[in-house]
Design a protein around this motif. Structure first.
Motif, PDB file in Angstrom:
ATOM      1  N   MET A 142       0.822  -1.208   0.000  1.00  0.00           N
ATOM      2  CA  MET A 142       0.000   0.000   0.000  1.00  0.00           C
ATOM      3  C   MET A 142       0.859   1.263   0.000  1.00  0.00           C
ATOM      4  SD  MET A 142      -2.994  -1.228  -0.274  1.00  0.00           S
ATOM      5  CE  MET A 142      -3.841   0.359  -0.182  1.00  0.00           C
ATOM      6  N   THR A 143       1.947   1.271   0.738  1.00  0.00           N
ATOM      7  CA  THR A 143       2.820   2.449   0.763  1.00  0.00           C
ATOM      8  C   THR A 143       3.421   2.688  -0.614  1.00  0.00           C
ATOM      9  OG1 THR A 143       3.323   1.983   3.080  1.00  0.00           O
ATOM     10  CG2 THR A 143       4.763   3.538   1.954  1.00  0.00           C
ATOM     11  N   ASN A 144       3.820   1.611  -1.282  1.00  0.00           N
ATOM     12  CA  ASN A 144       4.350   1.717  -2.634  1.00  0.00           C
ATOM     13  C   ASN A 144       3.286   2.225  -3.601  1.00  0.00           C
ATOM     14  OD1 ASN A 144       6.424   1.311  -4.622  1.00  0.00           O
ATOM     15  ND2 ASN A 144       5.413  -0.579  -5.253  1.00  0.00           N
ATOM     16  N   LEU A 145       2.058   1.742  -3.445  1.00  0.00           N
ATOM     17  CA  LEU A 145       0.957   2.171  -4.305  1.00  0.00           C
ATOM     18  C   LEU A 145       0.688   3.663  -4.137  1.00  0.00           C
ATOM     19  CD1 LEU A 145      -1.377   1.564  -6.244  1.00  0.00           C
ATOM     20  CD2 LEU A 145      -2.711   0.759  -4.277  1.00  0.00           C
ATOM     21  N   TYR A 146       0.609   4.109  -2.900  1.00  0.00           N
ATOM     22  CA  TYR A 146       0.369   5.535  -2.662  1.00  0.00           C
ATOM     23  C   TYR A 146       1.544   6.397  -3.129  1.00  0.00           C
ATOM     24  CZ  TYR A 146      -3.990   5.109   0.009  1.00  0.00           C
ATOM     25  OH  TYR A 146      -5.289   4.888   0.378  1.00  0.00           O
ATOM     26  N   ALA A 147       2.767   5.873  -3.005  1.00  0.00           N
ATOM     27  CA  ALA A 147       3.935   6.634  -3.467  1.00  0.00           C
ATOM     28  C   ALA A 147       3.913   6.803  -4.985  1.00  0.00           C
ATOM     29  CB  ALA A 147       5.222   5.931  -3.024  1.00  0.00           C
ATOM     30  N   GLY A 148       3.495   5.755  -5.704  1.00  0.00           N
ATOM     31  CA  GLY A 148       3.502   5.804  -7.165  1.00  0.00           C
ATOM     32  C   GLY A 148       2.275   6.446  -7.767  1.00  0.00           C
TER      33      GLY A 148
END
Length: 280
Positions: A110-116
Protein backbone atom coordinates in the motif's frame (compact mmCIF):
# COMPACT_ATOMS: atom_id res chain seq x y z
CA UNK A 1 26.99 -4.51 28.94
CA UNK A 2 24.93 -3.70 25.86
CA UNK A 3 25.78 -5.33 22.58
CA UNK A 4 25.12 -4.04 19.07
CA UNK A 5 21.73 -5.35 17.90
CA UNK A 6 21.77 -8.09 15.28
CA UNK A 7 18.90 -9.20 13.04
CA UNK A 8 18.70 -11.63 10.16
CA UNK A 9 16.60 -13.02 7.35
CA UNK A 10 15.61 -16.67 7.69
CA UNK A 11 14.80 -18.75 4.62
CA UNK A 12 15.41 -22.06 2.88
CA UNK A 13 17.14 -21.23 0.62
CA UNK A 14 18.09 -17.70 1.66
CA UNK A 15 20.92 -16.66 -0.68
CA UNK A 16 18.53 -14.94 -3.08
CA UNK A 17 17.21 -12.55 -0.42
CA UNK A 18 17.71 -8.82 -1.04
CA UNK A 19 16.94 -7.98 2.60
CA UNK A 20 20.63 -7.81 3.59
CA UNK A 21 21.21 -5.23 0.85
CA UNK A 22 18.35 -3.09 2.19
CA UNK A 23 19.11 -3.31 5.90
CA UNK A 24 22.87 -3.18 5.41
CA UNK A 25 22.45 0.06 3.45
CA UNK A 26 20.39 1.61 6.25
CA UNK A 27 22.82 0.51 8.96
CA UNK A 28 25.64 2.22 7.09
CA UNK A 29 23.54 5.25 6.13
CA UNK A 30 22.50 5.99 9.70
CA UNK A 31 25.79 4.98 11.32
CA UNK A 32 24.15 2.31 13.47
CA UNK A 33 26.38 -0.19 15.24
CA UNK A 34 24.41 -3.29 14.30
CA UNK A 35 24.35 -6.18 11.87
CA UNK A 36 21.91 -7.93 9.54
CA UNK A 37 22.73 -11.45 8.37
CA UNK A 38 21.36 -14.43 6.44
CA UNK A 39 20.33 -17.68 8.13
CA UNK A 40 19.59 -20.74 5.99
CA UNK A 41 17.29 -22.82 8.20
CA UNK A 42 15.48 -25.94 6.93
CA UNK A 43 11.76 -26.22 7.73
CA UNK A 44 12.23 -28.96 10.32
CA UNK A 45 14.57 -26.69 12.33
CA UNK A 46 12.67 -23.42 11.98
CA UNK A 47 10.48 -23.53 15.09
CA UNK A 48 13.41 -24.36 17.35
CA UNK A 49 15.56 -21.63 15.77
CA UNK A 50 13.05 -18.80 16.25
CA UNK A 51 11.98 -19.99 19.70
CA UNK A 52 15.51 -19.18 20.84
CA UNK A 53 16.45 -16.18 18.69
CA UNK A 54 18.35 -14.49 21.48
CA UNK A 55 20.56 -17.54 21.94
CA UNK A 56 21.59 -17.09 18.31
CA UNK A 57 22.39 -13.46 19.10
CA UNK A 58 19.40 -11.88 17.35
CA UNK A 59 16.82 -9.32 18.49
CA UNK A 60 14.57 -10.15 15.55
CA UNK A 61 14.32 -11.47 12.04
CA UNK A 62 12.70 -11.27 8.65
CA UNK A 63 11.18 -14.50 7.43
CA UNK A 64 10.99 -15.54 3.80
CA UNK A 65 9.85 -18.68 1.98
CA UNK A 66 8.99 -21.30 3.02
CA UNK A 67 8.68 -20.19 6.64
CA UNK A 68 6.09 -17.40 6.75
CA UNK A 69 3.17 -19.51 7.97
CA UNK A 70 5.38 -21.31 10.50
CA UNK A 71 6.57 -17.93 11.77
CA UNK A 72 3.01 -16.96 12.64
CA UNK A 73 2.47 -20.26 14.46
CA UNK A 74 5.70 -19.84 16.43
CA UNK A 75 4.89 -16.37 17.77
CA UNK A 76 3.43 -15.68 21.20
CA UNK A 77 1.25 -13.00 19.60
CA UNK A 78 0.82 -11.35 16.21
CA UNK A 79 -0.63 -8.16 14.77
CA UNK A 80 -3.93 -7.94 12.89
CA UNK A 81 -2.26 -8.03 9.48
CA UNK A 82 -0.38 -11.27 10.21
CA UNK A 83 -3.52 -12.90 11.62
CA UNK A 84 -5.63 -11.89 8.61
CA UNK A 85 -2.99 -12.82 6.03
CA UNK A 86 -2.16 -16.06 7.82
CA UNK A 87 1.59 -15.53 7.69
CA UNK A 88 4.34 -13.43 9.27
CA UNK A 89 7.45 -11.93 7.70
CA UNK A 90 8.79 -9.93 10.66
CA UNK A 91 9.68 -11.21 14.12
CA UNK A 92 11.04 -9.51 17.22
CA UNK A 93 11.47 -10.15 20.93
CA UNK A 94 9.47 -7.94 23.28
CA UNK A 95 10.71 -6.61 26.63
CA UNK A 96 9.86 -9.94 28.26
CA UNK A 97 11.65 -11.98 25.60
CA UNK A 98 8.39 -13.21 24.02
CA UNK A 99 8.36 -13.68 20.25
CA UNK A 100 6.12 -11.17 18.43
CA UNK A 101 5.08 -11.37 14.77
CA UNK A 102 3.93 -8.98 12.09
CA UNK A 103 3.18 -9.11 8.40
CA UNK A 104 4.44 -5.95 6.70
CA UNK A 105 3.72 -7.03 3.11
CA UNK A 106 0.35 -5.25 3.01
CA UNK A 107 1.98 -2.13 4.45
CA UNK A 108 4.75 -2.35 1.84
CA UNK A 109 2.30 -2.84 -1.02
CA UNK A 110 0.00 0.00 0.00
CA UNK A 111 2.82 2.45 0.76
CA UNK A 112 4.35 1.72 -2.63
CA UNK A 113 0.96 2.17 -4.31
CA UNK A 114 0.37 5.54 -2.66
CA UNK A 115 3.94 6.63 -3.47
CA UNK A 116 3.50 5.80 -7.17
CA UNK A 117 -0.10 6.97 -7.53
CA UNK A 118 -1.07 9.23 -4.61
CA UNK A 119 -4.64 9.76 -5.87
CA UNK A 120 -5.43 6.19 -6.92
CA UNK A 121 -8.38 5.90 -4.53
CA UNK A 122 -10.19 8.77 -6.23
CA UNK A 123 -10.72 6.65 -9.36
CA UNK A 124 -10.82 3.17 -7.86
CA UNK A 125 -14.14 1.70 -6.81
CA UNK A 126 -13.24 -1.66 -8.37
CA UNK A 127 -9.83 -3.38 -8.31
CA UNK A 128 -8.70 -6.58 -10.00
CA UNK A 129 -6.16 -8.83 -8.32
CA UNK A 130 -4.44 -11.58 -10.34
CA UNK A 131 -3.30 -14.57 -8.30
CA UNK A 132 -4.33 -16.26 -5.06
CA UNK A 133 -1.07 -17.02 -3.24
CA UNK A 134 0.49 -15.43 -0.17
CA UNK A 135 1.13 -12.10 -1.88
CA UNK A 136 -2.50 -11.90 -2.98
CA UNK A 137 -3.57 -12.33 0.65
CA UNK A 138 -1.48 -9.32 1.65
CA UNK A 139 -2.81 -7.23 -1.24
CA UNK A 140 -6.43 -8.13 -0.46
CA UNK A 141 -5.93 -7.18 3.18
CA UNK A 142 -4.40 -3.84 2.21
CA UNK A 143 -7.08 -2.96 -0.34
CA UNK A 144 -9.92 -3.88 2.03
CA UNK A 145 -8.34 -1.78 4.78
CA UNK A 146 -8.11 1.10 2.28
CA UNK A 147 -11.86 0.84 1.66
CA UNK A 148 -11.99 -0.51 -1.89
CA UNK A 149 -15.63 -1.51 -2.30
CA UNK A 150 -15.25 -4.29 -4.87
CA UNK A 151 -12.24 -6.53 -5.58
CA UNK A 152 -12.31 -8.98 -8.49
CA UNK A 153 -10.01 -11.89 -7.67
CA UNK A 154 -8.93 -14.19 -10.49
CA UNK A 155 -6.53 -17.11 -10.51
CA UNK A 156 -5.65 -19.93 -12.89
CA UNK A 157 -6.77 -22.41 -10.22
CA UNK A 158 -10.24 -21.12 -9.35
CA UNK A 159 -10.52 -23.15 -6.13
CA UNK A 160 -7.64 -21.18 -4.57
CA UNK A 161 -9.38 -17.90 -5.39
CA UNK A 162 -12.63 -19.19 -3.94
CA UNK A 163 -10.86 -20.12 -0.71
CA UNK A 164 -9.53 -16.57 -0.36
CA UNK A 165 -12.91 -15.06 -1.17
CA UNK A 166 -14.49 -17.11 1.61
CA UNK A 167 -11.81 -16.07 4.08
CA UNK A 168 -11.86 -12.36 3.27
CA UNK A 169 -15.59 -12.11 2.51
CA UNK A 170 -17.06 -9.00 0.93
CA UNK A 171 -15.89 -7.14 -1.13
CA UNK A 172 -13.94 -9.99 -2.78
CA UNK A 173 -15.58 -11.64 -5.82
CA UNK A 174 -14.09 -14.51 -7.79
CA UNK A 175 -13.77 -14.03 -11.54
CA UNK A 176 -12.87 -16.89 -13.93
CA UNK A 177 -9.33 -16.49 -15.29
CA UNK A 178 -10.55 -16.61 -18.89
CA UNK A 179 -13.02 -13.77 -18.18
CA UNK A 180 -10.58 -11.31 -16.66
CA UNK A 181 -10.20 -9.00 -19.66
CA UNK A 182 -13.96 -8.57 -20.03
CA UNK A 183 -14.11 -6.95 -16.58
CA UNK A 184 -11.17 -4.55 -16.96
CA UNK A 185 -13.25 -1.60 -18.16
CA UNK A 186 -14.70 -1.20 -14.65
CA UNK A 187 -11.35 -1.41 -12.84
CA UNK A 188 -9.41 1.52 -11.47
CA UNK A 189 -6.56 -0.72 -10.32
CA UNK A 190 -4.97 -3.88 -11.72
CA UNK A 191 -2.55 -5.81 -9.51
CA UNK A 192 -0.47 -8.79 -10.61
CA UNK A 193 0.53 -10.95 -7.63
CA UNK A 194 1.43 -14.01 -9.72
CA UNK A 195 4.94 -15.02 -10.82
CA UNK A 196 3.87 -14.71 -14.46
CA UNK A 197 6.14 -12.28 -16.25
CA UNK A 198 9.00 -12.87 -13.82
CA UNK A 199 12.38 -13.72 -15.27
CA UNK A 200 12.36 -17.45 -16.04
CA UNK A 201 8.56 -17.74 -15.77
CA UNK A 202 5.88 -17.83 -18.50
CA UNK A 203 4.51 -14.47 -19.64
CA UNK A 204 1.36 -12.94 -18.18
CA UNK A 205 -1.27 -13.02 -20.92
CA UNK A 206 -3.56 -10.02 -20.41
CA UNK A 207 -4.51 -7.11 -22.65
CA UNK A 208 -4.67 -3.83 -20.75
CA UNK A 209 -6.37 -1.89 -23.55
CA UNK A 210 -9.78 -2.15 -21.87
CA UNK A 211 -8.66 -0.41 -18.67
CA UNK A 212 -9.89 3.17 -18.12
CA UNK A 213 -7.33 5.90 -18.85
CA UNK A 214 -7.30 6.75 -15.14
CA UNK A 215 -6.41 3.20 -14.07
CA UNK A 216 -3.26 2.25 -12.17
CA UNK A 217 -1.33 -0.95 -12.95
CA UNK A 218 1.05 -2.48 -10.45
CA UNK A 219 3.10 -5.66 -10.55
CA UNK A 220 4.70 -7.18 -7.45
CA UNK A 221 7.34 -8.78 -9.69
CA UNK A 222 10.64 -6.85 -9.58
CA UNK A 223 12.88 -9.12 -11.68
CA UNK A 224 12.66 -7.71 -14.29
CA UNK A 225 11.79 -4.26 -12.98
CA UNK A 226 9.88 -3.47 -16.16
CA UNK A 227 7.61 -6.43 -16.81
CA UNK A 228 5.66 -6.79 -20.04
CA UNK A 229 2.53 -5.82 -18.09
CA UNK A 230 4.04 -2.55 -16.90
CA UNK A 231 5.48 -1.79 -20.34
CA UNK A 232 2.04 -2.28 -21.92
CA UNK A 233 0.47 -0.02 -19.30
CA UNK A 234 3.04 2.71 -19.91
CA UNK A 235 2.45 2.52 -23.68
CA UNK A 236 -1.19 3.30 -22.97
CA UNK A 237 -0.20 6.21 -20.75
CA UNK A 238 -1.38 4.53 -17.56
CA UNK A 239 0.28 4.90 -14.18
CA UNK A 240 2.52 1.83 -13.77
CA UNK A 241 4.23 0.83 -10.52
CA UNK A 242 6.89 -1.87 -10.25
CA UNK A 243 7.29 -4.31 -7.38
CA UNK A 244 10.61 -3.15 -5.99
CA UNK A 245 9.00 -0.41 -3.92
CA UNK A 246 6.88 -2.98 -2.09
CA UNK A 247 10.06 -4.86 -1.14
CA UNK A 248 11.74 -1.68 0.10
CA UNK A 249 8.78 -0.33 2.07
CA UNK A 250 7.94 -3.65 3.76
CA UNK A 251 11.40 -3.56 5.33
CA UNK A 252 10.83 -0.27 7.16
CA UNK A 253 8.82 -1.45 10.21
CA UNK A 254 11.20 -4.30 11.00
CA UNK A 255 14.28 -2.10 10.87
CA UNK A 256 12.61 0.34 13.25
CA UNK A 257 11.72 -2.49 15.66
CA UNK A 258 15.23 -3.93 15.74
CA UNK A 259 17.44 -0.88 15.49
CA UNK A 260 15.31 1.90 17.02
CA UNK A 261 15.20 4.26 14.06
CA UNK A 262 12.57 4.54 11.31
CA UNK A 263 14.49 4.51 8.01
CA UNK A 264 13.52 6.22 4.76
CA UNK A 265 13.03 4.64 1.36
CA UNK A 266 15.03 6.92 -0.93
CA UNK A 267 16.11 6.96 -4.59
CA UNK A 268 19.64 6.10 -3.42
CA UNK A 269 18.41 2.99 -1.59
CA UNK A 270 16.44 1.94 -4.64
CA UNK A 271 19.50 2.38 -6.88
CA UNK A 272 21.61 0.39 -4.42
CA UNK A 273 19.19 -2.57 -4.46
CA UNK A 274 18.67 -2.37 -8.24
CA UNK A 275 22.44 -2.78 -8.60
CA UNK A 276 22.17 -6.10 -6.73
CA UNK A 277 19.46 -7.48 -9.00
CA UNK A 278 21.75 -8.12 -11.95
CA UNK A 279 20.12 -10.42 -14.44
CA UNK A 280 17.68 -11.75 -11.83
Amino acid sequence: MSKAPRACVIGWPVEHSRSPAIHGYWLRQYGIDGAYEKEAVPPEDFAAFVSDLSAHGYVGANVTLPHKEAALRAAASADAAAEAIGAANTLWLDANGALQASNTDAYGFMTNLYAGAPRWRETCDVAMVLGAGGAARAVLYGLIEAGVSRILLTNRTVAKAETLAREFGAPVEVLPWESKESALSACGLLVNTTSLGMTGQPPLDIMVEALPQSAVVTDIVYVPLETALLAAARRRGLAAIDGLGMLLHQAVPGFERWFGLRPEVTPDLRAHVVATLGGG
